[in-house]
Design a protein around this motif. Structure first.
Motif, PDB file in Angstrom:
ATOM      1  N   ILE A 133      61.312  68.165 -17.160  1.00  0.00           N
ATOM      2  CA  ILE A 133      60.259  67.166 -17.318  1.00  0.00           C
ATOM      3  C   ILE A 133      59.379  67.151 -16.065  1.00  0.00           C
ATOM      4  O   ILE A 133      59.853  66.908 -14.951  1.00  0.00           O
ATOM      5  N   GLU A 134      58.094  67.403 -16.255  1.00  0.00           N
ATOM      6  CA  GLU A 134      57.169  67.568 -15.133  1.00  0.00           C
ATOM      7  C   GLU A 134      57.097  66.322 -14.250  1.00  0.00           C
ATOM      8  O   GLU A 134      57.093  66.429 -13.018  1.00  0.00           O
ATOM      9  N   ALA A 135      57.051  65.140 -14.854  1.00  0.00           N
ATOM     10  CA  ALA A 135      56.941  63.906 -14.058  1.00  0.00           C
ATOM     11  C   ALA A 135      58.131  63.741 -13.129  1.00  0.00           C
ATOM     12  O   ALA A 135      57.980  63.306 -11.978  1.00  0.00           O
ATOM     13  N   ASP A 136      59.323  64.075 -13.610  1.00  0.00           N
ATOM     14  CA  ASP A 136      60.523  63.972 -12.772  1.00  0.00           C
ATOM     15  C   ASP A 136      60.468  64.937 -11.600  1.00  0.00           C
ATOM     16  O   ASP A 136      60.871  64.604 -10.478  1.00  0.00           O
ATOM     17  N   MET A 137      59.962  66.130 -11.853  1.00  0.00           N
ATOM     18  CA  MET A 137      59.871  67.132 -10.795  1.00  0.00           C
ATOM     19  C   MET A 137      58.877  66.706  -9.716  1.00  0.00           C
ATOM     20  O   MET A 137      59.148  66.853  -8.514  1.00  0.00           O
ATOM     21  N   LYS A 138      57.745  66.170 -10.111  1.00  0.00           N
ATOM     22  CA  LYS A 138      56.752  65.713  -9.133  1.00  0.00           C
ATOM     23  C   LYS A 138      57.315  64.568  -8.300  1.00  0.00           C
ATOM     24  O   LYS A 138      57.131  64.518  -7.072  1.00  0.00           O
ATOM     25  N   GLN A 139      57.985  63.618  -8.966  1.00  0.00           N
ATOM     26  CA  GLN A 139      58.568  62.484  -8.248  1.00  0.00           C
ATOM     27  C   GLN A 139      59.578  62.959  -7.214  1.00  0.00           C
ATOM     28  O   GLN A 139      59.597  62.514  -6.061  1.00  0.00           O
ATOM     29  N   ALA A 140      60.458  63.881  -7.625  1.00  0.00           N
ATOM     30  CA  ALA A 140      61.490  64.383  -6.713  1.00  0.00           C
ATOM     31  C   ALA A 140      60.872  65.108  -5.522  1.00  0.00           C
ATOM     32  O   ALA A 140      61.312  64.941  -4.377  1.00  0.00           O
ATOM     33  N   ALA A 141      59.847  65.907  -5.767  1.00  0.00           N
ATOM     34  CA  ALA A 141      59.212  66.664  -4.684  1.00  0.00           C
ATOM     35  C   ALA A 141      58.535  65.736  -3.677  1.00  0.00           C
ATOM     36  O   ALA A 141      58.602  65.959  -2.461  1.00  0.00           O
ATOM     37  N   VAL A 142      57.906  64.673  -4.167  1.00  0.00           N
ATOM     38  CA  VAL A 142      57.240  63.725  -3.275  1.00  0.00           C
ATOM     39  C   VAL A 142      58.258  63.001  -2.402  1.00  0.00           C
ATOM     40  O   VAL A 142      58.079  62.865  -1.186  1.00  0.00           O
ATOM     41  N   ILE A 143      59.351  62.546  -3.010  1.00  0.00           N
ATOM     42  CA  ILE A 143      60.370  61.837  -2.229  1.00  0.00           C
ATOM     43  C   ILE A 143      61.063  62.784  -1.256  1.00  0.00           C
ATOM     44  O   ILE A 143      61.322  62.425  -0.094  1.00  0.00           O
ATOM     45  N   MET A 144      61.347  64.002  -1.686  1.00  0.00           N
ATOM     46  CA  MET A 144      61.943  64.985  -0.784  1.00  0.00           C
ATOM     47  C   MET A 144      61.026  65.232   0.405  1.00  0.00           C
ATOM     48  O   MET A 144      61.477  65.250   1.564  1.00  0.00           O
ATOM     49  N   ALA A 145      59.742  65.397   0.146  1.00  0.00           N
ATOM     50  CA  ALA A 145      58.783  65.614   1.241  1.00  0.00           C
ATOM     51  C   ALA A 145      58.742  64.407   2.169  1.00  0.00           C
ATOM     52  O   ALA A 145      58.672  64.553   3.396  1.00  0.00           O
ATOM     53  N   GLY A 146      58.804  63.204   1.598  1.00  0.00           N
ATOM     54  CA  GLY A 146      58.788  61.994   2.411  1.00  0.00           C
ATOM     55  C   GLY A 146      59.994  61.888   3.323  1.00  0.00           C
ATOM     56  O   GLY A 146      59.869  61.548   4.512  1.00  0.00           O
ATOM     57  N   PHE A 147      61.169  62.185   2.796  1.00  0.00           N
ATOM     58  CA  PHE A 147      62.388  62.129   3.604  1.00  0.00           C
ATOM     59  C   PHE A 147      62.365  63.188   4.708  1.00  0.00           C
ATOM     60  O   PHE A 147      62.732  62.915   5.855  1.00  0.00           O
ATOM     61  N   VAL A 148      61.950  64.387   4.355  1.00  0.00           N
ATOM     62  CA  VAL A 148      61.910  65.472   5.340  1.00  0.00           C
ATOM     63  C   VAL A 148      60.909  65.131   6.442  1.00  0.00           C
ATOM     64  O   VAL A 148      61.179  65.354   7.634  1.00  0.00           O
ATOM     65  N   TYR A 149      59.760  64.591   6.052  1.00  0.00           N
ATOM     66  CA  TYR A 149      58.759  64.209   7.052  1.00  0.00           C
ATOM     67  C   TYR A 149      59.327  63.179   8.030  1.00  0.00           C
ATOM     68  O   TYR A 149      59.170  63.311   9.251  1.00  0.00           O
ATOM     69  N   GLN A 150      59.966  62.139   7.503  1.00  0.00           N
ATOM     70  CA  GLN A 150      60.512  61.094   8.365  1.00  0.00           C
ATOM     71  C   GLN A 150      61.542  61.666   9.344  1.00  0.00           C
ATOM     72  O   GLN A 150      61.540  61.329  10.536  1.00  0.00           O
ATOM     73  N   ALA A 151      62.422  62.531   8.851  1.00  0.00           N
ATOM     74  CA  ALA A 151      63.436  63.133   9.728  1.00  0.00           C
ATOM     75  C   ALA A 151      62.786  64.057  10.751  1.00  0.00           C
ATOM     76  O   ALA A 151      63.224  64.134  11.908  1.00  0.00           O
ATOM     77  N   ALA A 152      61.722  64.747  10.325  1.00  0.00           N
ATOM     78  CA  ALA A 152      61.060  65.697  11.227  1.00  0.00           C
ATOM     79  C   ALA A 152      60.249  65.009  12.313  1.00  0.00           C
ATOM     80  O   ALA A 152      59.982  65.606  13.357  1.00  0.00           O
TER      81      ALA A 152
END
Length: 562
Positions: free
Chosen positions: A493-512
């Motif tokens: 499901i495309e919407a689920d994939m976009k949501q996951a990618a955005v949150i993953m990017a957000g978490f990685v950014y904060q840690a970085a």
């Protein structure tokens, strides 16, 4: 006045950082939702490359393509890291049919790392129901020139599973509940009963290989562990000195049951089988794909994300785990497209060999961060690492151990992120709650202090490094897609994939962008004799309960028949 001014400056500084983080969250959301590449990445992996069995030519093609794609997006140091794996294998075609007492075309998929047939073979089918070395004696001299049905058929009862599911508020509440009786959150010891049963199967399979070769059996047919026409697949040993000696194929459970019923009625079924399979022994390595966005701090930490690139050969591996790979790749693409200048190095890793026992991530952690000696027991030491009851002690830290901050993983299908497991690391709970903040309209942000297993984050957690798997909506991952022939792009499901990618990017950014690494749990320690004794006692109780439940089920079946 001076103190007031200092407080005001500090508040202003903190506010500026907070505003910067929120501005970046807005940018991440815009890039991830309105300029997403995630489905294009997944479609190329699944439709163009296809199945990615570890060690196969297609898996290597996926390694090369992901490396080149990450480099094209501007990531640096994109490369492949080799580790010892075993034989490569692929199959080009397979067919199986019942030819007597009537003609029925069957649906079968070869078992990985089993040989081809060298043309069509037709032979009588016989039941081979052996699960111990003692059982083999019953079949001595009876298998030559036969196609073996590997075990009895099983009654297919009323379906009880829900095909498609999203986590309810009640589900997420239960996921949050911590079990204080569970024991240490580090997986440093295997449950005794599971270890014993796995060990027994391994030793029996070695004897079985020699027995089938000596007896001259022609092929083996297995019953799918799924029902409803789904073919669930797996593989035999990928080590050259332990190759299964005869062609093996899995067929639908309903078709398997048909053949065994014919046998029960006194018929003598015949099967025709043709499998075109190839082994590759020119390179016994498998490869992880690695790339990074370098940190600009004086002594940058290492922030990692990823998922396993390998899949099984029955399908295109879209939800297991093309989805996790595409989301991780999309997360770093988003950050690179926004020209993020992280303090800490962002490193993506796409693993191989996960399906056979986390081989790729374990090899990477051992090479770069920490290693553990082989078990002290001589017999156990000679077994594959996934059969070790416990790795050796102590944990030896490598130079980069203290530089490591965190690893984020996606590998529970393609469902959206509903939260994250802390692996018992309560110190990260307030941190993760804050990081979910800008995405609270996208996710409940459930923080569970439970552990979850079966994914590559374990390789980090097992040596005391912070490694985390997100809580995902189950969708139809376990109910019908996992390790079956229909794990394709169509079910993502495309919407689920976009949501996951955005949150993953957000978490990685904060840690970085953090000045410090993610908090760690206490280092794993060697269990005491008392702890081992308690584990054994708990295992024994669980085994007795399973036996009681099994006996009750048999008694119920008997009453129904009577």
């Amino acid at each position: 006045m001076k103190n007031m001014m200092l407080s005001l400056l500090a508040f202003t500084s903190i506010s500026a950082v907070a505003n910067t983080d929120l501005e970046m969250a807005n940018k991440i959301r815009a890039e991830g939702f309105y300029n997403s590449h995630v489905m294009h990445t997944l479609q190329y992996l699944t439709d163009n490359i296809g199945p990615r069995l570890s060690g196969s030519p297609q898996m290597y093609k996926a390694n090369v393509w992901t490396k080149e794609q990450l480099a094209d997006w501007g990531l640096e140091n994109a490369h492949l890291e080799a580790f010892d794996f075993g034989r490569g294998w692929s199959h080009d075609a397979a067919s199986i049919a019942l030819t007597s007492p009537r003609n029925v075309s069957l649906h079968g998929i070869p078992v990985a790392w089993t040989p081809g047939t060298n043309g069509m073979i037709t032979a009588p089918a016989v039941l081979f129901d052996a699960s111990s070395i003692a059982d083999l004696e019953r079949y001595k001299g009876k298998l030559k020139g036969k196609i073996l049905l590997m075990g009895e058929g099983r009654t297919i009862g009323e379906p009880k599973n829900t095909v498609f599911k999203r986590h309810s508020a009640s589900d997420l509440s239960k996921i949050k509940e911590f079990d204080v009786m569970r024991g240490p959150s580090h997986r440093t010891e295997r449950a005794p009963h599971r270890h014993e049963s796995t060990m027994q199967r391994y030793l029996f399979n070695k004897e079985l290989n020699a027995f089938l070769k000596e007896e001259g059996a022609l092929a083996a047919v297995y019953r799918s562990w799924r029902q409803g026409g789904l073919v669930g697949i797996w593989g035999k040993s990928h080590k050259k000195d332990n190759t299964f000696p005869i062609p093996a194929i899995v067929i639908e459970a309903e078709q398997y049951n048909l053949i065994t019923r014919l046998m029960d009625d006194g018929d003598a079924p015949k099967l025709s089988l043709d499998v075109k399979a190839t082994f590759y022994d020119n390179d016994h390595n498998a490869y992880n794909t690695i790339a990074e966005i370098p940190g600009n701090a004086e002594n940058p930490k290492i922030v990692m994300l990823g998922g396993h690139l390998d899949s099984w050969h029955a399908s295109d591996g879209a939800v297991d785990n093309g989805a996790g790979v595409a989301v991780a790749m999309e997360a770093v693409r988003i950050l690179k497209a926004l020209d993020v200048k992280p303090k800490n190095t962002i490193r993506i890793a796409l693993w191989s060999g996960e399906e056979q026992g986390l081989y790729g991530s374990r090899a990477y952690v051992e090479k770069h961060f920490a290693s553990r000696p082989k078990p002290e027991d001589k017999v156990e030491r000679e077994l594959p690492s996934y059969l070790w009851k416990t790795p050796g002690w102590p944990i030896s830290q490598k130079a980069a151990y203290d530089d490591f901050s965190v690893y984020f993983n996606m590998d529970n299908g393609s469902g959206m992120f509903r939260g994250i497991y802390t692996e018992g690391n309560v110190a990260v709970k307030p941190l993760f709650s804050k990081w979910f903040g800008p995405y609270s309209d996208l996710s409940t942000g459930t923080i569970s202090n439970k552990t979850t297993g079966g994914t590559d984050h374990e390789s980090f957690d097992d040596v005391g490094l912070p490694g985390f798997q997100f809580i995902q909506d189950p969708l139809d991952y376990s109910s019908r897609l996992h390790h079956t022939h229909i794990d394709s792009f169509d079910h993502v499901i495309e919407a689920d994939m976009k949501q996951a990618a955005v949150i993953m990017a957000g978490f990685v950014y904060q840690a970085a962008m953090a000045d410090d690494g993610v908090p760690r749990k206490p280092m794993p320690t060697k269990p005491s004799k008392l702890q081992l004794q308690k584990m054994a006692e708990k295992s024994q109780k669980e085994r007795r309960k399973r036996e009681r439940d099994a006996n009750r089920a048999l008694e119920t079946q008997s009453l129904i028949k009577d």
